[in-house]
Design a protein around this motif. Structure first.
Motif, PDB file in Angstrom:
ATOM      1  N   GLY A  20       4.183  -0.044  -4.761  1.00  9.42           N
ATOM      2  CA  GLY A  20       4.957  -0.455  -3.600  1.00  9.42           C
ATOM      3  C   GLY A  20       4.223  -0.448  -2.288  1.00  9.42           C
ATOM      4  N   THR A  21       3.107   0.281  -2.180  1.00  3.77           N
ATOM      5  CA  THR A  21       2.379   0.295  -0.901  1.00  3.77           C
ATOM      6  C   THR A  21       1.331  -0.807  -0.835  1.00  3.77           C
ATOM      7  N   ASP A  36       2.265   7.245  -1.323  1.00  4.70           N
ATOM      8  CA  ASP A  36       1.381   7.650  -2.418  1.00  4.70           C
ATOM      9  C   ASP A  36       0.049   8.116  -1.827  1.00  4.70           C
ATOM     10  N   ARG A  87       5.464   3.155   2.569  1.00  7.20           N
ATOM     11  CA  ARG A  87       6.351   1.996   2.572  1.00  7.20           C
ATOM     12  C   ARG A  87       7.707   2.408   3.138  1.00  7.20           C
ATOM     13  N   THR A 142       8.161   0.106  -9.191  1.00  8.90           N
ATOM     14  CA  THR A 142       7.995   1.514  -9.542  1.00  8.90           C
ATOM     15  C   THR A 142       7.236   1.714 -10.839  1.00  8.90           C
ATOM     16  N   ASN A 198       8.978  -3.839  -3.831  1.00  9.32           N
ATOM     17  CA  ASN A 198       8.689  -2.521  -4.380  1.00  9.32           C
ATOM     18  C   ASN A 198       8.703  -2.562  -5.906  1.00  9.32           C
ATOM     19  N   SER A 237       8.810   5.667   0.981  1.00  8.23           N
ATOM     20  CA  SER A 237       7.995   6.093  -0.150  1.00  8.23           C
ATOM     21  C   SER A 237       6.535   6.164   0.282  1.00  8.23           C
ATOM     22  N   TYR A 286       4.711  -2.030   4.801  1.00  6.95           N
ATOM     23  CA  TYR A 286       3.937  -1.181   3.898  1.00  6.95           C
ATOM     24  C   TYR A 286       2.476  -1.189   4.334  1.00  6.95           C
ATOM     25  N   THR A 331       8.228   7.535  -4.913  1.00 14.46           N
ATOM     26  CA  THR A 331       8.748   6.202  -4.653  1.00 14.46           C
ATOM     27  C   THR A 331      10.172   6.098  -5.169  1.00 14.46           C
ATOM     28  N   PRO A 334       3.364   2.904  -9.968  1.00 13.49           N
ATOM     29  CA  PRO A 334       3.970   2.343  -8.752  1.00 13.49           C
ATOM     30  C   PRO A 334       2.960   1.574  -7.912  1.00 13.49           C
TER      31      PRO A 334
END
Length: 821
Positions: free
Chosen positions: A165-166, A528, A472, A173, A171, A526, A454, A548, A163
């Motif tokens: 997305g941040t 991490d 995010r 995955t 986004n 989401s 994010y 996420t 992933p």
């Protein structure tokens, strides 16, 4: 074609002239380039190239850093290695990066997955997101069709696993493919390349860059690829699966000061190939009545495939084939050093225009005589982010906005062979040709809006220990519309409200009118967390946890119907995927040996996995989306490269991927369990492949492997060189080899014995001479041992047992001349 030939001739002339004017200088012991860097222990680049020195610098985390210092699994392929290995699109790039999977029956029906995850295997549905993000110079490409185009003036490609997305605007995955092109320069430079080969292969590339004023620089690049098809169509006397690609890119860089730049970029690419088709592979018994299976149906119309050996590469498809594909756009990137950090704005517009024609029955009979679903997309994105780098703290903060509209206008029509193919001999209409000219006209649109904020920070608690949290917040909204209207050969519309007759019943068994307007919207949060520890000089340990999601979606190709032919609206939307990802790895450098060894282990658990479901019918519903209960992908990856001296370097990258459905109890059944009367109540379904047997309504495929994923995939190679005096110039003669292997995989969403693709290995060689002045000439051979293999297998419609396939490229060879100045 004339334009392509002129481009090829122009690039060839440019190459020869620039080489003739190049200064003859001695070649250094280790020529320098940022394209490949397996010579330096700080690098993790894939493959071996002409120039292997200096650390690979990546921007995976939105800041420049060496690949070995990044606590995530990343493969880096330099532009020079892309060129020298003929890996000029994502499809060929997967031979260098084992965890990348690419499948394409045509540009629209293309899937790019990492570690087996990304998008469902099968026909493309516009109503869902891509799990693997494709970024070109920070611009997100929503259409995976962009992956089928030739790379254009690429500096390097980073393949990020897991992933992201941040860190990225949209986004993602499963991972991201981050493509960086060469930028305008204030020193004049250029390069040109021409390749010719068998199958009438001609490829030309050229790029030129330089200043227009003291503060304005420009760069322009062009690429053209042509090749005749590898499959011969005896029906039309054409070679199909050809290549006819053109790409253009222009950039302007305005740099009034060292702290402020504006880059304006525009690109346009088109494909106009005779594509895309298939060949007969085999048949397998289903649970349909024996006289309704392929052998009996073909015999009833005196039909036989032109060859039962798929590697004769012969077909007889009778419907027109076309794969007109245009994609392009423009972007403005503004970078401003504000105080201790950098503010970046990326504004972009992209378009996609798809004009296909296909043969959906996979035979030379006029069953489906027309199948075409042209689509048009407009996409707008805006990303704003701020990067800060300090002694103890680094962070990225960003905001992203996305809007996309896709319009599709489809036409599907049945021909004169359809009635006897689709109706039983016992049906009174069997000899009536009632299905000839039956036409479905589909209209659909999608409006897709997404906004997000994010961020990710790196806290250096000690010189050795770094903690890296990220988060995010995302909002997605999708509005869709789907309408199918059905007409007979005389143009009369067939309505569900019309009086029921045997003719209407037969026609509705092929095409059913439907109109739906699905909608979806949702917020998602989401996050991490990564911890990395520098255990010693040249040893980095890291561990990551991510929670996420992949946005929910809508079914844009229609939904199943009930017994009264009304759409089942509960199937119009699919829930978001909920993803939990765990990863740990070690990155090591052996400076005395000029070697690196990186190992990563991972596990990704997905709840409500978005799966592609097919019901095996002509035109009723080719495919729709549904949520599987749970999916898991886990495995281990290792990358090793070494350069013991300046004359030799080698690499090997390997991945073991165990990607399975953990819970999917109501999946579509494979062909050997389909086609019969559906068992109800206490009835027991028949054994697989029993003609006339009872079929289960659905199948439990829990524990079985995801489609398209090989358990084992490996790539390896080497390059050896020796100094020589050739063409009155000092240089290096070199021999390069790149090999790849992947084990067997399923080519159907529900694993089937009929669609299992056998494992295969490919070998590519190159032998050439290069100088430090930029001149390079080499011969190449791809698939050197002429391995027979399939890229994909397809289940023919109607549960007749027909299996068609797309053979991989046979052995190809040619010559490349390249120069830089």
């Amino acid at each position: 074609m004339k334009v392509r030939h002129l481009l090829a001739a122009g690039a060839a002339s440019l190459a020869l002239v620039s080489h003739a004017n190049a200064a003859e200088t001695p070649i250094p012991a280790a020529p320098s380039s940022d394209a490949e860097a397996t010579a330096d222990p700080q690098t993790t680049s894939v493959g071996t190239g002409a120039s292997d020195s200096g650390a690979i610098v990546v921007t995976a985390r939105r800041r420049s850093e060496t690949a070995q210092s990044v606590p995530l699994a990343i493969s880096v392929v330099g532009g020079e290695h892309i060129d020298s290995t003929g890996s000029f699109n994502v499809g060929r790039l997967q031979q260098l990066t084992p965890t990348l999977q690419f499948y394409s029956s045509n540009p629209r029906n293309t899937a790019v997955n990492i570690r087996g995850l990304g998008v469902p295997f099968g026909l493309t549905n516009d109503g869902i997101e891509q799990g693997v993000g494709i970024y070109i110079d920070d611009v997100y490409n929503a259409r995976v069709a962009s992956a089928t185009f030739d790379f254009l003036d690429v500096k390097q490609i980073e393949v990020l696993r897991g992933p992201q997305g941040t860190l990225y605007g949209k986004n993602t995955t499963a991972g991201a493919i981050n493509i960086t092109t060469n930028q305008p320069t204030f020193d004049f430079e250029g390069k040109a390349e021409v390749s010719v080969g068998n199958y009438n292969f001609v490829q030309a590339k050229a790029a030129v860059s330089g200043p227009l004023t003291d503060t304005l620089a420009a760069r322009f690049a062009v690429s053209s690829t042509n090749r005749r098809g590898t499959i011969y169509n005896v029906k039309t006397n054409q070679d199909i699966q050809s290549q006819d690609n053109l790409g253009l890119r222009g950039q302007l860089l305005f740099k009034p000061s060292d702290i402020f730049t504006i880059t304006l970029a525009g690109d346009y690419s088109e494909q106009d190939a005779t594509c895309c088709g298939s060949v007969y592979v085999r048949t397998g018994l289903t649970q349909r009545a024996l006289n309704r299976q392929y052998a009996a149906l073909a015999a009833a119309q005196n039909y036989a495939a032109p060859s039962t050996n798929p590697f004769d590469r012969v077909t007889d498809l009778d419907s027109p084939l076309q794969a007109g594909n245009k994609i392009g756009g423009a972007s403005i990137k503004v970078k401003w050093d504000v105080g201790p950090g950098t503010l970046t704005s990326v504004t972009a517009w992209r378009f996609w225009d798809w004009k296909p024609q296909n043969d959906r029955d996979f035979t030379g009979l006029p069953i489906v005589s027309k199948s075409q679903n042209p689509s048009q997309q407009d996409q707008y994105t805006q990303e704003l982010r701020y990067n800060y780098s300090g002694d103890r703290l680094d962070f990225v903060l960003g905001a992203f906005g996305f809007y996309q509209r896709i319009d599709t206008q489809g036409t599907e029509q049945h021909g004169s062979a359809s009635t006897k193919w689709n109706l039983a001999p016992s049906n009174a209409l069997y000899n009536s040709n009632v299905l000839n000219g039956l036409t479905a006209r589909n209209s659909q649109y999608l409006k897709n809006t997404s906004v997000a904020v994010y961020g990710q920070a790196s806290f250096k608690l000690t010189p050795e220990l770094t903690l890296q949290p990220g988060l995010r917040v995302n909002y997605d909204k999708k509005d869709g519309f789907y309408q199918r209207r059905v007409f007979d050969i005389a143009g009369n519309e067939i309505l569900l409200s019309s009086p029921s007759t045997p003719t209407k019943t037969a026609q509705l068994g092929i095409f059913t009118p439907q109109e739906i307007a699905p909608k979806f919207s949702d917020w998602n949060f989401s996050y991490d967390f990564t911890a990395s520890y520098k255990a010693a000089e040249g040893i980095l340990l890291y561990a990551t946890y991510a929670k996420t999601f992949k946005s929910g979606g809508i079914n844009q190709n229609g939904v199943p119907t009930d017994t009264a032919n009304n759409p089942i609206l509960a199937s119009a939307t699919v829930k978001p995927e909920s993803v939990r990802h765990y990863e740990a790895g070690i990155k090591t450098e052996f400076r005395d040996l000029n070697a690196i060894l990186n190992v990563a282990i991972f596990r990704t658990d997905i709840k409500d996995y978005q799966a592609n479901v097919n019901n095996g019918q002509f035109g009723v519903l080719r495919g729709y989306l549904a949520n599987a209960g749970a999916v898991r992908s886990q495995g281990v990856e290792a990358d090793f490269s070494v350069r013991p001296n300046e004359r030799f370097n080698t690499y090997i990258n390997a991945a073991y991927t165990d990607a399975t459905y953990r819970k999917f109890v109501d999946a579509p059944c494979p062909p050997e369990l389909s086609g019969g009367t559906v068992a109800t109540g206490a009835q027991v379904p028949g054994a697989a492949g029993t003609p006339g047997g009872l079929s289960p309504a659905n199948c439990d495929i829990s524990g079985q492997r995801l489609p398209g994923v090989s358990e084992w995939s490996v790539s390896w190679g080497f390059e050896a060189n020796a100094p020589v005096d050739l063409f009155k110039q000092d240089g290096l003669v070199y021999l390069g080899y790149d090999g790849s292997y992947r084990s067997s995989f399923s080519s159907n969403p529900s694993p089937s014995a009929y669609t299992q693709v056998a494992g295969y290995s490919l070998s590519n060689f190159r032998l050439g001479f290069r100088t430090d002045s930029g001149f390079d000439i080499y011969g190449f051979v791809r698939n050197a041992f002429d391995q027979d293999y399939f890229e994909q297998l397809f289940v023919g419609p109607g549960n007749t047992g027909l299996i068609a396939g797309l053979p991989g490229d046979p052995r190809t060879f040619g010559l490349t001349v390249r120069t830089a100045f």
